[in-house]
Structure formats: C-alpha cells, structure tokens
Design an enzyme around this catalytic site. Sequence first.
Site, PDB file in Angstrom:
ATOM      1  N   TYR A 160       0.825  -1.208   0.000  1.00 22.17           N
ATOM      2  CA  TYR A 160       0.000   0.000   0.000  1.00 22.17           C
ATOM      3  C   TYR A 160       0.857   1.256   0.000  1.00 22.17           C
ATOM      4  O   TYR A 160       2.048   1.235   0.336  1.00 22.17           O
ATOM      5  CB  TYR A 160      -0.916   0.023   1.227  1.00 22.17           C
ATOM      6  N   PHE A 170       2.541   9.719   3.519  1.00 21.22           N
ATOM      7  CA  PHE A 170       2.904   9.520   4.920  1.00 21.22           C
ATOM      8  C   PHE A 170       3.325   8.090   5.210  1.00 21.22           C
ATOM      9  O   PHE A 170       3.874   7.811   6.278  1.00 21.22           O
ATOM     10  CB  PHE A 170       1.762   9.937   5.857  1.00 21.22           C
ATOM     11  N   ASP A 171       3.098   7.163   4.289  1.00 23.35           N
ATOM     12  CA  ASP A 171       3.507   5.779   4.524  1.00 23.35           C
ATOM     13  C   ASP A 171       3.477   5.017   3.210  1.00 23.35           C
ATOM     14  O   ASP A 171       2.650   5.310   2.334  1.00 23.35           O
ATOM     15  CB  ASP A 171       2.570   5.107   5.533  1.00 23.35           C
ATOM     16  N   ILE A 188      -8.194   0.663  10.506  1.00 17.47           N
ATOM     17  CA  ILE A 188      -9.237   1.683  10.387  1.00 17.47           C
ATOM     18  C   ILE A 188     -10.430   1.134   9.592  1.00 17.47           C
ATOM     19  O   ILE A 188     -10.289   0.255   8.752  1.00 17.47           O
ATOM     20  CB  ILE A 188      -8.696   2.968   9.725  1.00 17.47           C
ATOM     21  N   TYR A 214      -8.847   8.093  10.924  1.00 17.19           N
ATOM     22  CA  TYR A 214      -8.378   8.279  12.300  1.00 17.19           C
ATOM     23  C   TYR A 214      -9.176   9.332  13.069  1.00 17.19           C
ATOM     24  O   TYR A 214      -8.813   9.674  14.195  1.00 17.19           O
ATOM     25  CB  TYR A 214      -6.891   8.646  12.294  1.00 17.19           C
ATOM     26  N   PHE A 231      -5.561   5.919  -0.158  1.00 11.60           N
ATOM     27  CA  PHE A 231      -4.673   4.763  -0.139  1.00 11.60           C
ATOM     28  C   PHE A 231      -4.730   4.024  -1.471  1.00 11.60           C
ATOM     29  O   PHE A 231      -5.811   3.774  -2.003  1.00 11.60           O
ATOM     30  CB  PHE A 231      -5.069   3.770   0.961  1.00 11.60           C
TER      31      PHE A 231
END
Length: 251
Positions: A160, A170-171, A188, A214, A231
């Site tokens: 992902y 961010f990731d 989530i 979140y 995502f």
Amino acid sequence: MRTLFKFGLVAAAVALAGCQDKAPEADVQLTTEDQKIAYAIGASFAGNLASSLDQLNELEITVDRALVLEGIKAGLAGSNKLTEEEMNQLLQAFDGKIAEAAKAKEAAESAAVKAEGEAFLAENAKKEGVQVTDSGLQYKVITQGEGAKPAATDTVEVHYRGTLIDGTEFDSSYKRGESISFPLNGVIKGWTEGLQLMSVGSKYELYIPSDLAYGERGAGQSIPGNAALVFEVELLGIPSQEEQEMGTEEQ
C-alpha cells in the site's frame, strides 16, 4: 513551553538581549573555557525562550520582550518587583491562557481540515470510475483480481501507499520493499470495509473520509485530526484462508 514560563524567566540575565533593536552587542570575550560555558548557557536559554515566544505569537498571544528581559535581570539581581506567590499565580493563569488558545487553534485547524476533506470527497465522487458505498467510503478499481475475497475476521497481506488529499505521502510499504500482514478487523474502518470489496490480485484506490480513518485524533505527526486519506492498496493474499485450506487438506 509551560515549564519554560514557570521556571525559566529568572534563569539567565542576557536571554533576550539580542531581541533589543537598539542595544549594541557587547564586546564579549570568549577566551577561557569558563567564559565559553557561561556564554553558551545564556545563548542556549535565549534561543529556547525566543522560540517559545514565537510559538505564543502563533497563538496570537503577545508578550512584551523588553519586560521579559527586565524580569530576568531583576530575578538574577534579587530585586523582583513581584513576590514569589504573585509570580506563581500569574504564571499559572498564563499557562491556562496558553492552553485555551492552543485548544482553540487546534479546533479551528481541525475544522478546516475536515471541511477540505469533505470538499475533496464531494468532487472526487464525480470522477469517472469512482464508486461510493453507503458508509461514504469511495474506491476506484485499478486492477481487478480473480482470487478470493477476505472477511473482516481474516488476516490479509497487502502492499500500500498512503497520502493526504494534497498528495503528501505519509507511509508506503512499496518504499520499505516489504509487504505487510494484519487482521482486517484491527485497522481503520475504511480499510476493513474497502479490502472486503477486493479479490486477491486486485489493486484499488481507496478515498477514506475522516470518520472511517483516524477521526478527530489523527495519527502521529503526519496525519492531522479529521483528515480524509487516500490509499493505493494491492491485495496480495489472505494468509488466514490459506492456512485454513492447508489444515483441511492435511485432514
């Protein structure tokens, strides 16, 4: 910041000397180690204090720096115009003012982030190929696989990439060069719902409202409260189903 204002204002005599526009810099001698240590103490304190005062400006709280400097000098000289009790009461009240201002700023920023996310999702829902579920989750099929679909109780293996709506990453498991496995009911809500739509071998783009991500709390320093997230998710496998199938074959 709060600790600094409670204990730091009487700690150094020259903390804000550099903040005075018309005050010439003294001819400081830094020959011995003791002189350098003394200078370093003052410079370090001044830098920390100036940074904290700048943070107060961001909260729209203004502090008279000239009076701060006078208070430091008086504290070191033992000639305070306020008693210790008066100072403690004032600084405690000031701490409360800082906390209220910070809370108000955070609430305003969080509301702005939520509004931006809602506007983004409203426009995104109009784009070709984007589908919207009853919960408000949006998704787009990039690649449609033909494998099994996971249940909420399954463990899945995925690759992902996660970004904010402005594209800030961010990731990314792709960047780490390693896929990740996790129980689908332990993440989530947007992931739990979105991955159940996917078959193994699929790659989807998920557009997740903040209440399915979140929420108000956000996550760490990278994801602010009320942020909608995007995502790109690739479902590589369903380890829990594979283990179950292996167990059945062994029987």
